[in-house]
Design a protein around this motif. Structure first.
Motif, PDB file in Angstrom:
ATOM      1  N   VAL A  97     -49.821 -78.606  18.894  1.00  0.00           N
ATOM      2  CA  VAL A  97     -50.783 -77.709  18.267  1.00  0.00           C
ATOM      3  C   VAL A  97     -51.725 -78.567  17.427  1.00  0.00           C
ATOM      4  CG1 VAL A  97     -51.109 -75.759  16.713  1.00  0.00           C
ATOM      5  CG2 VAL A  97     -49.086 -75.859  18.196  1.00  0.00           C
ATOM      6  N   PRO A  98     -53.020 -78.618  17.744  1.00  0.00           N
ATOM      7  CA  PRO A  98     -53.936 -79.465  16.995  1.00  0.00           C
ATOM      8  C   PRO A  98     -53.869 -79.213  15.489  1.00  0.00           C
ATOM      9  CG  PRO A  98     -55.013 -78.616  18.957  1.00  0.00           C
ATOM     10  CD  PRO A  98     -53.691 -77.918  18.859  1.00  0.00           C
ATOM     11  N   PHE A  99     -53.848 -80.297  14.730  1.00  0.00           N
ATOM     12  CA  PHE A  99     -53.828 -80.329  13.267  1.00  0.00           C
ATOM     13  C   PHE A  99     -52.491 -79.890  12.665  1.00  0.00           C
ATOM     14  CE2 PHE A  99     -58.321 -79.824  14.372  1.00  0.00           C
ATOM     15  CZ  PHE A  99     -58.833 -80.957  13.743  1.00  0.00           C
ATOM     16  N   ALA A 100     -51.513 -79.558  13.519  1.00  0.00           N
ATOM     17  CA  ALA A 100     -50.195 -79.216  12.985  1.00  0.00           C
ATOM     18  C   ALA A 100     -49.311 -80.432  12.716  1.00  0.00           C
ATOM     19  CB  ALA A 100     -49.480 -78.261  13.948  1.00  0.00           C
ATOM     20  N   PRO A 101     -49.425 -81.560  13.485  1.00  0.00           N
ATOM     21  CA  PRO A 101     -48.438 -82.644  13.337  1.00  0.00           C
ATOM     22  C   PRO A 101     -48.305 -83.206  11.932  1.00  0.00           C
ATOM     23  CG  PRO A 101     -49.675 -82.933  15.368  1.00  0.00           C
ATOM     24  CD  PRO A 101     -50.332 -81.812  14.629  1.00  0.00           C
ATOM     25  N   TRP A 102     -49.411 -83.361  11.199  1.00  0.00           N
ATOM     26  CA  TRP A 102     -49.293 -83.938   9.859  1.00  0.00           C
ATOM     27  C   TRP A 102     -48.563 -82.998   8.910  1.00  0.00           C
ATOM     28  CZ3 TRP A 102     -50.763 -88.599   7.520  1.00  0.00           C
ATOM     29  CH2 TRP A 102     -51.250 -89.553   8.429  1.00  0.00           C
ATOM     30  N   PHE A 103     -48.801 -81.705   9.049  1.00  0.00           N
ATOM     31  CA  PHE A 103     -48.077 -80.742   8.213  1.00  0.00           C
ATOM     32  C   PHE A 103     -46.606 -80.716   8.611  1.00  0.00           C
ATOM     33  CE2 PHE A 103     -52.479 -79.302   8.043  1.00  0.00           C
ATOM     34  CZ  PHE A 103     -52.646 -79.114   6.678  1.00  0.00           C
ATOM     35  N   GLN A 104     -46.319 -80.768   9.923  1.00  0.00           N
ATOM     36  CA  GLN A 104     -44.931 -80.812  10.386  1.00  0.00           C
ATOM     37  C   GLN A 104     -44.239 -82.088   9.904  1.00  0.00           C
ATOM     38  OE1 GLN A 104     -45.773 -80.634  14.566  1.00  0.00           O
ATOM     39  NE2 GLN A 104     -45.501 -78.406  14.694  1.00  0.00           N
ATOM     40  N   GLY A 105     -44.960 -83.207  10.023  1.00  0.00           N
ATOM     41  CA  GLY A 105     -44.367 -84.489   9.676  1.00  0.00           C
ATOM     42  C   GLY A 105     -44.068 -84.618   8.199  1.00  0.00           C
ATOM     43  N   LEU A 106     -45.059 -84.309   7.364  1.00  0.00           N
ATOM     44  CA  LEU A 106     -44.845 -84.471   5.928  1.00  0.00           C
ATOM     45  C   LEU A 106     -43.925 -83.394   5.379  1.00  0.00           C
ATOM     46  CD1 LEU A 106     -48.365 -85.704   4.841  1.00  0.00           C
ATOM     47  CD2 LEU A 106     -46.247 -86.994   5.029  1.00  0.00           C
ATOM     48  N   GLU A 107     -43.869 -82.242   6.063  1.00  0.00           N
ATOM     49  CA  GLU A 107     -42.852 -81.256   5.694  1.00  0.00           C
ATOM     50  C   GLU A 107     -41.461 -81.815   5.954  1.00  0.00           C
ATOM     51  OE1 GLU A 107     -41.370 -76.830   7.168  1.00  0.00           O
ATOM     52  OE2 GLU A 107     -43.485 -77.399   7.382  1.00  0.00           O
ATOM     53  N   TRP A 108     -41.314 -82.555   7.079  1.00  0.00           N
ATOM     54  CA  TRP A 108     -40.023 -83.166   7.395  1.00  0.00           C
ATOM     55  C   TRP A 108     -39.683 -84.275   6.408  1.00  0.00           C
ATOM     56  CZ3 TRP A 108     -37.994 -87.929   8.635  1.00  0.00           C
ATOM     57  CH2 TRP A 108     -36.719 -87.934   9.214  1.00  0.00           C
ATOM     58  N   TRP A 109     -40.709 -85.069   6.002  1.00  0.00           N
ATOM     59  CA  TRP A 109     -40.459 -86.216   5.132  1.00  0.00           C
ATOM     60  C   TRP A 109     -40.188 -85.804   3.686  1.00  0.00           C
ATOM     61  CZ3 TRP A 109     -39.446 -90.919   6.869  1.00  0.00           C
ATOM     62  CH2 TRP A 109     -39.932 -91.312   8.125  1.00  0.00           C
ATOM     63  N   VAL A 110     -40.977 -84.891   3.148  1.00  0.00           N
ATOM     64  CA  VAL A 110     -40.884 -84.623   1.704  1.00  0.00           C
ATOM     65  C   VAL A 110     -40.624 -83.158   1.363  1.00  0.00           C
ATOM     66  CG1 VAL A 110     -42.368 -86.578   1.155  1.00  0.00           C
ATOM     67  CG2 VAL A 110     -43.389 -84.323   1.445  1.00  0.00           C
ATOM     68  N   GLY A 111     -40.518 -82.270   2.353  1.00  0.00           N
ATOM     69  CA  GLY A 111     -40.298 -80.859   2.070  1.00  0.00           C
ATOM     70  C   GLY A 111     -41.562 -80.042   2.275  1.00  0.00           C
ATOM     71  N   SER A 112     -41.400 -78.773   2.562  1.00  0.00           N
ATOM     72  CA  SER A 112     -42.531 -77.947   2.977  1.00  0.00           C
ATOM     73  C   SER A 112     -43.622 -77.851   1.910  1.00  0.00           C
ATOM     74  CB  SER A 112     -42.045 -76.543   3.351  1.00  0.00           C
ATOM     75  OG  SER A 112     -41.369 -75.941   2.262  1.00  0.00           O
ATOM     76  N   ARG A 113     -43.234 -77.556   0.667  1.00  0.00           N
ATOM     77  CA  ARG A 113     -44.260 -77.368  -0.363  1.00  0.00           C
ATOM     78  C   ARG A 113     -45.024 -78.656  -0.635  1.00  0.00           C
ATOM     79  NH1 ARG A 113     -42.228 -75.249  -6.043  1.00  0.00           N
ATOM     80  NH2 ARG A 113     -41.681 -73.480  -4.683  1.00  0.00           N
ATOM     81  N   TRP A 114     -44.301 -79.726  -0.935  1.00  0.00           N
ATOM     82  CA  TRP A 114     -44.959 -80.979  -1.286  1.00  0.00           C
ATOM     83  C   TRP A 114     -45.596 -81.643  -0.077  1.00  0.00           C
ATOM     84  CZ3 TRP A 114     -46.155 -81.270  -6.039  1.00  0.00           C
ATOM     85  CH2 TRP A 114     -45.328 -80.711  -7.011  1.00  0.00           C
ATOM     86  N   GLY A 115     -45.055 -81.416   1.125  1.00  0.00           N
ATOM     87  CA  GLY A 115     -45.656 -81.971   2.326  1.00  0.00           C
ATOM     88  C   GLY A 115     -47.067 -81.467   2.538  1.00  0.00           C
ATOM     89  N   TRP A 116     -47.257 -80.162   2.393  1.00  0.00           N
ATOM     90  CA  TRP A 116     -48.589 -79.586   2.561  1.00  0.00           C
ATOM     91  C   TRP A 116     -49.541 -80.088   1.471  1.00  0.00           C
ATOM     92  CZ3 TRP A 116     -50.096 -74.922   5.598  1.00  0.00           C
ATOM     93  CH2 TRP A 116     -49.219 -74.702   6.654  1.00  0.00           C
ATOM     94  N   VAL A 117     -49.043 -80.184   0.258  1.00  0.00           N
ATOM     95  CA  VAL A 117     -49.876 -80.700  -0.833  1.00  0.00           C
ATOM     96  C   VAL A 117     -50.297 -82.134  -0.542  1.00  0.00           C
ATOM     97  CG1 VAL A 117     -49.873 -81.365  -3.267  1.00  0.00           C
ATOM     98  CG2 VAL A 117     -48.886 -79.168  -2.573  1.00  0.00           C
ATOM     99  N   LEU A 118     -49.355 -82.944  -0.035  1.00  0.00           N
ATOM    100  CA  LEU A 118     -49.664 -84.341   0.250  1.00  0.00           C
ATOM    101  C   LEU A 118     -50.705 -84.477   1.347  1.00  0.00           C
ATOM    102  CD1 LEU A 118     -48.994 -87.220  -0.491  1.00  0.00           C
ATOM    103  CD2 LEU A 118     -47.073 -87.165   1.117  1.00  0.00           C
ATOM    104  N   VAL A 119     -50.651 -83.629   2.377  1.00  0.00           N
ATOM    105  CA  VAL A 119     -51.667 -83.664   3.430  1.00  0.00           C
ATOM    106  C   VAL A 119     -53.042 -83.387   2.834  1.00  0.00           C
ATOM    107  CG1 VAL A 119     -52.505 -82.557   5.533  1.00  0.00           C
ATOM    108  CG2 VAL A 119     -50.072 -83.034   5.284  1.00  0.00           C
ATOM    109  N   VAL A 120     -53.130 -82.378   2.012  1.00  0.00           N
ATOM    110  CA  VAL A 120     -54.414 -82.028   1.387  1.00  0.00           C
ATOM    111  C   VAL A 120     -54.924 -83.189   0.532  1.00  0.00           C
ATOM    112  CG1 VAL A 120     -55.558 -80.480  -0.241  1.00  0.00           C
ATOM    113  CG2 VAL A 120     -53.963 -79.553   1.450  1.00  0.00           C
ATOM    114  N   LEU A 121     -54.037 -83.819  -0.232  1.00  0.00           N
ATOM    115  CA  LEU A 121     -54.447 -84.938  -1.086  1.00  0.00           C
ATOM    116  C   LEU A 121     -54.925 -86.121  -0.248  1.00  0.00           C
ATOM    117  CD1 LEU A 121     -51.672 -84.886  -3.845  1.00  0.00           C
ATOM    118  CD2 LEU A 121     -54.063 -84.147  -4.046  1.00  0.00           C
ATOM    119  N   ILE A 122     -54.250 -86.394   0.873  1.00  0.00           N
ATOM    120  CA  ILE A 122     -54.673 -87.485   1.754  1.00  0.00           C
ATOM    121  C   ILE A 122     -56.061 -87.214   2.303  1.00  0.00           C
ATOM    122  CG2 ILE A 122     -54.211 -88.597   3.976  1.00  0.00           C
ATOM    123  CD1 ILE A 122     -51.218 -88.293   3.365  1.00  0.00           C
ATOM    124  N   VAL A 123     -56.298 -85.988   2.759  1.00  0.00           N
ATOM    125  CA  VAL A 123     -57.616 -85.637   3.314  1.00  0.00           C
ATOM    126  C   VAL A 123     -58.696 -85.766   2.249  1.00  0.00           C
ATOM    127  CG1 VAL A 123     -58.992 -83.756   4.279  1.00  0.00           C
ATOM    128  CG2 VAL A 123     -56.660 -84.142   5.101  1.00  0.00           C
TER     129      VAL A 123
END
Length: 384
Positions: A266-292
């Protein structure tokens, strides 16, 4: 000395340092799936994906996709583009060299070529001293060890730097064959197509400041269409050979199954899936936004603006491509290599203290990357 000699000295000196790093690690390397204990340099440098390129060079691609016990497509050679193993195979036939030696030699020579073209690319926007230090940054970058191992990155960077240089010089027709070869070396053609499309739009918007010369617009559009076609060509070839329309994407997804299981792309889903796996759902999504947001801020910074509009468009296009399709893991650091024009931006500040810090910091990070990603330590889940 002439510019080309200075570039060759800089890149050669960096490769000597990296060679020392690799030899130290090879001497301490235990027996593993690719080599025995304390392997030769060329054997140590042809591990990991080097074995897949070896399989492609010797055996080609499978007509039937391998399946796991639960019926999913397993890891296979379709994930690896054909140009690099084909070039190595030609060298093997012409010289009689073994795979490991030929593969490493092709990578090193292509790396020297990439350094030369990178200097010319930087000189389109930067002064001579800054461009040369940009090559220093390029040569000692944390993942620059890939320039001297059995990976396709060196050859791809040579072609990518050449393509960017041709675009800056508005040689669109000459760009077409480079795009074709580059697109079958590493998966990058769709990112380059986006870049070309944005480039055309920006030139049309700014036509008073940067008007198209006669025949430039049609050839620029031709290059863009070519890049789109090449971007979809490899998945189409995999489909034609295997009979599975999703052969290529299923193969790529097999590498992330150990983290998140088998899922659809699913386009644009892998980074959210990946960082959710690495650091947890809440902080993973926050980290993606901060990286962007952080990357967007970097594109607007003064040193990056010194690269000019076109190189910034490439940086934005490739970053968006990574965000859309790639899953963040240890190999992501290597996948950042096509963002190499940032080396020119890093070189803009002229402080000697800063520049010494950049070189020493890069070498320290390079050693860390080799320890984490290249050296094999038992069951290793940090592939380079």
């Amino acid at each position: 000395m002439p510019w080309w000699a200075a570039v060759l000295v800089v890149f050669g000196a960096a490769r000597v340092v990296t060679t020392v790093f690799l030899l130290v690690l090879a001497a301490a390397q235990p027996e593993n799936a690719w080599t025995g204990a304390s392997p030769r340099y060329i054997d140590f440098a042809s591990m990991w994906d080097g074995r897949w390129y070896n399989i492609v060079a010797v055996s080609g691609y499978p007509s039937s996709l391998p399946l796991t016990e639960d019926g999913h497509v397993g890891e296979n050679a379709w994930a690896f583009m054909p140009v690099y193993p084909a070039v190595v195979r030609i060298v093997m036939v012409l010289t009689g060299a073994e795979w490991a030696l030929a593969a490493v030699a092709v990578s090193i020579l292509a790396g020297f070529g990439a350094a030369l073209v990178t200097y010319l690319l930087f000189r389109e926007r930067l002064d001579r001293r800054t461009a040369l230090f940009g090559v220093v940054v390029f040569a000692v970058a944390p993942v620059s060890a890939v320039f001297q191992v059995a990976y396709a990155e060196s050859l791809h960077l040579l072609l990518l730097a050449w393509a960017l240089l041709l675009l800056l010089r508005r040689r669109y027709l000459l760009l077409v064959p480079v795009i074709v070869v580059m697109g079958f070396t590493r998966p990058s053609a769709l990112a380059f197509a986006l870049f070309l499309g944005l480039h055309v739009v920006v030139r049309l918007v700014r036509r008073r400041q940067d008007p198209f010369a006669p025949r430039e617009l049609p050839t620029a559009i031709l290059a863009t269409v070519t890049s789109v076609v090449v971007g979809f060509a490899w998945p189409a070839i995999a489909w034609a050979v295997t009979g599975s329309i999703t052969a290529y994407t299923d193969t790529e997804l097999a590498w992330r199954s150990a983290y998140i299981g088998y899922q659809h792309l699913v386009p644009f889903a892998p980074w959210f899936q990946g960082l959710e796996w690495w650091v947890g759902s809440r902080w993973g999504w926050v980290l993606v936004v901060l990286i962007v947001l952080g990357f967007a801020a970097a594109l607007l910074s003064r040193p990056v603006r010194a690269l000019g509009v076109d190189l910034r468009l490439w940086l934005a296009s490739y970053a968006l491509y990574l965000l859309a399709v790639f899953f963040p893991q240890s190999s992501t650091f290597r996948l950042l290599v096509p963002l190499f024009p940032l080396a020119g931006a890093i070189a803009v500040p002229t402080s000697r203290v800063y520049r010494v810090f950049v070189v020493l910091g890069s070498l320290a990070l390079q050693w860390g990357w080799l320890l984490i990603a290249w050296r094999v330590d038992g069951y290793d889940w940090t592939p380079p």
